[in-house]
Design an enzyme around this catalytic site. Structure first.
Site, short mmCIF file in Angstrom:
data_model
loop_
_atom_site.label_atom_id
_atom_site.label_comp_id
_atom_site.label_asym_id
_atom_site.label_seq_id
_atom_site.Cartn_x
_atom_site.Cartn_y
_atom_site.Cartn_z
CE LYS A 30 25.91 7.97 -14.11
NZ LYS A 30 27.10 8.56 -14.70
CE LYS B 128 24.33 3.81 -1.13
NZ LYS B 128 23.88 3.43 0.18
#
Length: 125
Positions: free
Chosen positions: A36, A38
């Site tokens: 979410k 990276k």
């Protein structure tokens, strides 16, 4: 921490963090949470990363972390008075919580010129 593709920067951070208190407990962030923020999944699964980080002599305990922010883990563990992060991110909720209970939020400088992202890019050529 994510601790993916464990490298000397991770080792330096853990070594320095271990000197700040009587024991070092590391929260390893769950794979979907890493994705979410990276935009990629870790190379190693959370269970593999926990096993790797658990084997480091400076680390006393490793626990799963189901959000980027470690506040829930700190509340669950109780009696935590320091949160240590690399200097690449300040998580305000974490910082505000630990300071509200009289603790310290410490950011340690990252090891220059090394990151998992750079390692991945180097491998890809």
């Amino acid at each position: 921490m994510v601790g993916d593709l464990f490298h000397v920067g991770h080792l330096n951070l853990l070594k320095r963090a271990s000197r700040l208190g009587s024991q070092l407990i590391v929260g390893v962030i769950e794979d979907n949470i890493v994705y979410k923020y990276k935009g990629r999944y870790p190379i190693y699964s959370m269970s593999e990363r926990i096993e790797i980080i658990s084997s480091i002599r400076f680390v006393d305990n490793v626990i799963p972390q189901y959000s980027r922010d470690g506040t829930d883990n700190v509340k669950m563990l109780g009696n935590i008075n320091i949160i240590v992060r690399g200097d690449d991110a300040i998580l305000e909720n974490e910082k505000n919580f630990i300071e509200s209970v009289g603790g310290s939020y410490i950011q340690l400088a990252r090891t220059p010129n090394i990151s998992t992202t750079n390692i991945i890019l180097k491998i890809k050529g």
